[in-house]
Write a protein that holds these residues in place. Structure first.
Motif, short mmCIF file in Angstrom:
data_model
loop_
_atom_site.label_atom_id
_atom_site.label_comp_id
_atom_site.label_asym_id
_atom_site.label_seq_id
_atom_site.Cartn_x
_atom_site.Cartn_y
_atom_site.Cartn_z
N ALA A 183 0.83 -1.21 0.00
CA ALA A 183 0.00 0.00 0.00
C ALA A 183 0.86 1.26 0.00
CB ALA A 183 -0.94 0.01 1.21
N GLY A 184 2.12 1.12 0.39
CA GLY A 184 3.02 2.26 0.44
C GLY A 184 3.55 2.56 1.83
N ILE A 189 -2.73 3.86 5.67
CA ILE A 189 -2.49 4.23 4.27
C ILE A 189 -3.11 3.20 3.34
CG2 ILE A 189 -0.21 3.11 4.20
CD1 ILE A 189 0.69 5.36 2.29
N ALA A 190 -3.66 3.69 2.22
CA ALA A 190 -4.26 2.80 1.21
C ALA A 190 -3.84 3.28 -0.17
CB ALA A 190 -5.78 2.79 1.33
N ASP A 191 -3.76 2.35 -1.11
CA ASP A 191 -3.30 2.60 -2.47
C ASP A 191 -4.50 2.77 -3.39
OD1 ASP A 191 -2.14 2.67 -4.96
OD2 ASP A 191 -1.32 0.65 -4.87
N ALA A 203 -13.30 1.00 -0.05
CA ALA A 203 -13.62 -0.29 0.57
C ALA A 203 -12.48 -0.80 1.42
CB ALA A 203 -13.96 -1.32 -0.52
N HIS A 204 -11.25 -0.61 0.95
CA HIS A 204 -10.08 -1.03 1.73
C HIS A 204 -10.05 -0.32 3.08
CE1 HIS A 204 -7.53 -2.38 -1.99
NE2 HIS A 204 -8.35 -3.31 -1.57
N VAL A 252 -4.20 8.27 4.99
CA VAL A 252 -3.44 8.78 3.85
C VAL A 252 -3.78 7.93 2.63
CG1 VAL A 252 -1.14 9.08 2.85
CG2 VAL A 252 -1.54 9.67 5.24
N ILE A 253 -4.07 8.58 1.53
CA ILE A 253 -4.33 7.89 0.27
C ILE A 253 -3.09 8.05 -0.61
CG2 ILE A 253 -5.72 7.91 -1.84
CD1 ILE A 253 -8.13 8.59 -0.11
#
Length: 490
Positions: A15-16, A164-166, A174-175, A195-196
């Motif tokens: 996801a980062g 954080i999500a990607d 949804a994540h 954080v996106i």
């Protein structure tokens, strides 16, 4: 909550998390904060040798670089290096502690937890801020018991969490909502912001979704980080995707072994504008090329069998017959010899395997692991090199009388075939020094290679990441979470 510890957890793997931790570390370092990275538990086959003679995940070595620090075992106290689909070598504070299957490691977590908390305490004493990276997802239901990698650690040390999500892979809302829904009430309360990552497009089109997300979760969106193309940051574990190299003059092929290790060895080749680097997986035909590189392996005999099953023994013979070059690194060096012996079952079932037979040497695996940072010179060109050794094997045989490298500590390393077409070395990172990279590219057939410094490229990438933090993240909120407002004034 602990005022100077901040944890980054992700909705998914990749996801980062590693990148955001590195970015926050460099941003804080630029502000004069004494900051350190921390990953309680890492599972990766890419590892680095530390200044205190141990072994940690390479992501934490990069994060240490972002902090202006040398890598240290405190930054990653528990490292799991898979050697099968169900088992892994367990490294605690930089040293091999055990080889365990999944169930055995579950029982071992109590000991691992003690190591994690001890390192955490020591880092908190030494640094103004500690930026922590989680592992995978905190919402893996089957891994929640005795967790030391995500919320189990965060609850134990009472630190705030950023999630954080990607967005690039889709399903970002949804994540995020699903991950928060699967956390306990106290864990959800611990998440202080979202954080996106990897956004590309018009941010105005995303804003209604961000407003909904804040209403739905009660969590502020701390920032939307852009998709940054061309970053040269070492991957934690996944083999990087190939990139187009228009006008490349040298073709390099690397087999993707099932237990490939330290594929970061090839980052300089991936970045070089004159090199077309291809990773070739199972069932794929090795394409024509100038150089074949056999990479490191966590299970040398098993990966040697994989090479044969996928036609690489014949492909290498054909490649050499037509004037190509072959380089073996660590496990790749061992495979190029006459035999690999594992009498004690260090990397799998005890036994011996016939090697590819291109170098007159045999290797015997043993429990002692060689861990060294090294400098020296290529024996055939006298070009300077730097790298590191991580291996359990000792090689012996006549081929070693023609070494590939001479190391500054007075040792010879590796071997070179009599006709000069094959090189084997135990030195990981052999392409990282600009002089060694140019010499090896000349040896492989690129006679006027452009100079490339992968360390400088990584530094530039870390600076770009810190710039992105400044431009796209609510840095005031981050400072409040770290209790760093006064200490961090520029």
């Amino acid at each position: 909550m602990s005022a100077h510890v901040l944890m980054v957890q992700g909705c998914t793997s990749d996801a980062g998390k590693s990148t955001l931790v590195a970015a926050l570390c460099r941003w804080l370092h630029r502000r004069g904060v004494r900051v350190a990275p921390f990953k309680p538990q890492n599972m990766a086959l890419n590892s680095a040798v530390t200044e205190d003679g141990g072994e940690i995940g390479r992501a934490q070595a990069v994060q240490a670089q972002a902090c202006g620090l040398a890598p240290h075992t405190e930054f990653n106290p528990v490292l799991l290096k898979p050697n099968s689909d169900t088992g892994a070598q367990v490294i605690v504070h930089g040293r091999v502690a055990a080889n365990l299957d999944a169930r055995g490691y579950h029982d071992y977590k109590r000991i691992a937890r003690e190591a994690v908390l001890a390192s955490h305490a020591r880092l908190c004493e030494r640094f103004d801020a500690v930026i922590v990276e989680g592992a995978g997802s905190p919402a893996e239901i089957n891994l929640r018991a005795n967790d030391i990698a995500n919320m189990g650690y965060a609850e134990a040390v009472d630190c705030p969490v950023i999630l954080i999500a990607d967005i690039d892979r889709g399903g970002v809302f949804a994540h995020l909502v699903g991950t928060l829904a699967l956390l306990s009430e106290s864990e959800r309360a611990r998440v202080q912001g979202i954080v996106i990552n990897r956004f590309r497009g018009d941010i105005a089109l995303l804003e209604p979704g961000l407003e909904w997300l804040t209403r739905e979760t009660g969590k502020p969106v701390l920032g939307v980080l852009p998709y940054l193309h061309g970053l040269h940051i070492e991957a934690e574990d996944a083999v990087p995707m190939p990139r187009e190299t228009p006008g490349a003059q040298l073709r390099v092929v690397v087999p993707v072994l099932p237990r490939i290790s330290n594929h970061t060895d090839f980052d300089a080749l991936r970045a070089h504008p004159q090199v077309d680097l291809r990773f070739v997986g199972a069932g794929q035909t090795p394409p024509p090329c100038d150089l074949i590189v056999l990479p490191g392996s966590k299970s040398t005999r098993a990966d040697l069998a994989w090479l044969r099953a996928n036609g690489w023994a014949d492909a290498i013979a054909r490649h050499l017959r037509y004037g190509g070059k072959v380089l073996g690194i660590c496990g790749g060096l061992q495979m190029l010899g006459r035999a690999v012996h594992d009498p004690h079952g260090i990397e799998g079932d005890a036994g011996s395997s016939e090697g590819l037979g291109w170098l007159e040497l045999e290797t015997t695996l043993a429990s002692h692991k060689h861990l060294r940072n090294v400098t020296g010179r290529l024996a055939f060109d006298n070009a300077a090199l730097r790298g590191y050794e991580i291996h359990c094997g000792t090689s012996e045989g006549p081929a070693l009388s023609r070494p590939a490298c001479t190391l500054d500590e007075g040792r010879a390393d590796g071997a070179m075939s009599e006709d000069g077409s094959i090189i084997g070395t135990y030195v990981h990172g052999v392409f990282d020094h600009p002089d060694a990279l140019a010499a090896l590219l000349r040896w492989a057939g690129l006679h006027e290679a452009q100079r490339l410094d992968i360390h400088a490229l990584r530094e530039a990438s870390l600076e770009r990441l810190a710039d992105a933090i400044e431009a796209h993240l609510d840095t005031d909120a981050v400072l409040r979470l770290l209790g760093q407002e006064a200490a961090c004034e520029p």
